[in-house]
Design a protein around this motif. Structure first.
Motif, short mmCIF file in Angstrom:
data_model
loop_
_atom_site.label_atom_id
_atom_site.label_comp_id
_atom_site.label_asym_id
_atom_site.label_seq_id
_atom_site.Cartn_x
_atom_site.Cartn_y
_atom_site.Cartn_z
N UNK A 33 26.39 28.47 -8.39
CA UNK A 33 26.21 29.13 -9.55
C UNK A 33 26.98 28.52 -10.61
N UNK A 34 27.97 27.86 -10.39
CA UNK A 34 28.44 27.25 -11.38
C UNK A 34 27.95 26.13 -11.50
N UNK A 35 28.02 26.01 -13.25
CA UNK A 35 27.19 24.66 -13.72
C UNK A 35 27.74 23.46 -14.28
N UNK A 36 29.76 23.81 -13.92
CA UNK A 36 30.73 22.95 -14.76
C UNK A 36 31.62 22.76 -13.26
N UNK A 37 31.75 21.33 -13.58
CA UNK A 37 32.92 21.07 -12.67
C UNK A 37 34.08 19.95 -13.14
N UNK A 38 35.84 20.45 -12.48
CA UNK A 38 36.00 18.55 -12.79
C UNK A 38 36.78 18.38 -11.37
N UNK A 39 36.43 17.37 -11.75
CA UNK A 39 37.09 16.53 -10.97
C UNK A 39 38.12 15.46 -10.89
N UNK A 40 38.77 15.87 -9.99
CA UNK A 40 40.12 15.01 -10.41
C UNK A 40 40.30 13.87 -8.73
N UNK A 41 41.14 12.75 -9.42
CA UNK A 41 40.62 11.17 -8.45
C UNK A 41 42.05 11.21 -9.12
N UNK A 42 42.79 9.76 -8.14
CA UNK A 42 43.77 9.36 -8.11
C UNK A 42 43.40 7.65 -8.46
#
Length: 171
Positions: A33-42
């Motif tokens: 259901x979530x519309x927005x995610x935060x992606x963490x990369x290095x």
């Protein structure tokens, strides 16, 4: 592949006495259901990079796309380990999720067509992609598609406060 039902543990150090470990099926419903995610990369120099993006849950994993020369795609060429987060910015309500895993690029066009349909179904017609040459193609250009199968995930309940850790076993 991750197992269907991971091992769930409630961390009492960060949980109220009345909290219980959440079922993974509840977490999956929230991920769908979530519309927005935060992606963490290095970054190659070790500094973190975090950016918001859209993602879809399909076949036991989160999927996202990005342009080949965007910072996140360049980071993934060097280090595929990522964290995807979603939730609310409220302190006393809602639920936050953290998914850790490896971002694996997908190029199988049948799978990409299924993902393109999932994006349109979830986000609407403005997120319609063609599939060509192992990537998504739209007016904005070509986007690489990545799959993140959870290795470990965390759920943070806020009423009552509770922290669930789900550990996946690879087959």
């Amino acid at each position: 592949m991750a197992e269907t039902e991971p091992r769930a543990e409630l961390d009492a150090r960060y949980s109220e006495e009345s909290a219980t470990a959440a079922d993974w099926s509840e977490a999956v419903a929230r991920l769908r259901a979530a519309e927005l995610f935060w992606l963490s990369t290095v970054r190659p120099d070790g500094r973190p990079h975090v950016t918001p993006l859209l993602a879809v849950w399909l076949d036991g994993a989160l999927h996202f796309c990005t342009g080949a020369e965007e910072r996140k795609a360049r980071n993934l060429r060097e280090n595929p380990e990522v964290v995807l987060t979603t939730g609310t910015d409220a302190l006393r309500e809602g639920y936050d999720l953290v998914v850790e895993g490896e971002a694996v690029r997908l190029t199988d066009e049948e799978r990409l067509r299924a993902l393109a349909a999932a994006y349109t179904a979830k986000y609407g017609a403005e997120w319609t992609f063609e599939v060509r040459d192992g990537a998504f193609v739209a007016d904005a250009g070509v986007a690489l598609v990545f799959r993140v199968e959870p290795r470990t995930a965390f759920g943070f309940a806020k009423s009552p406060y509770g922290q669930t850790r789900w550990q996946f076993t690879r087959k």
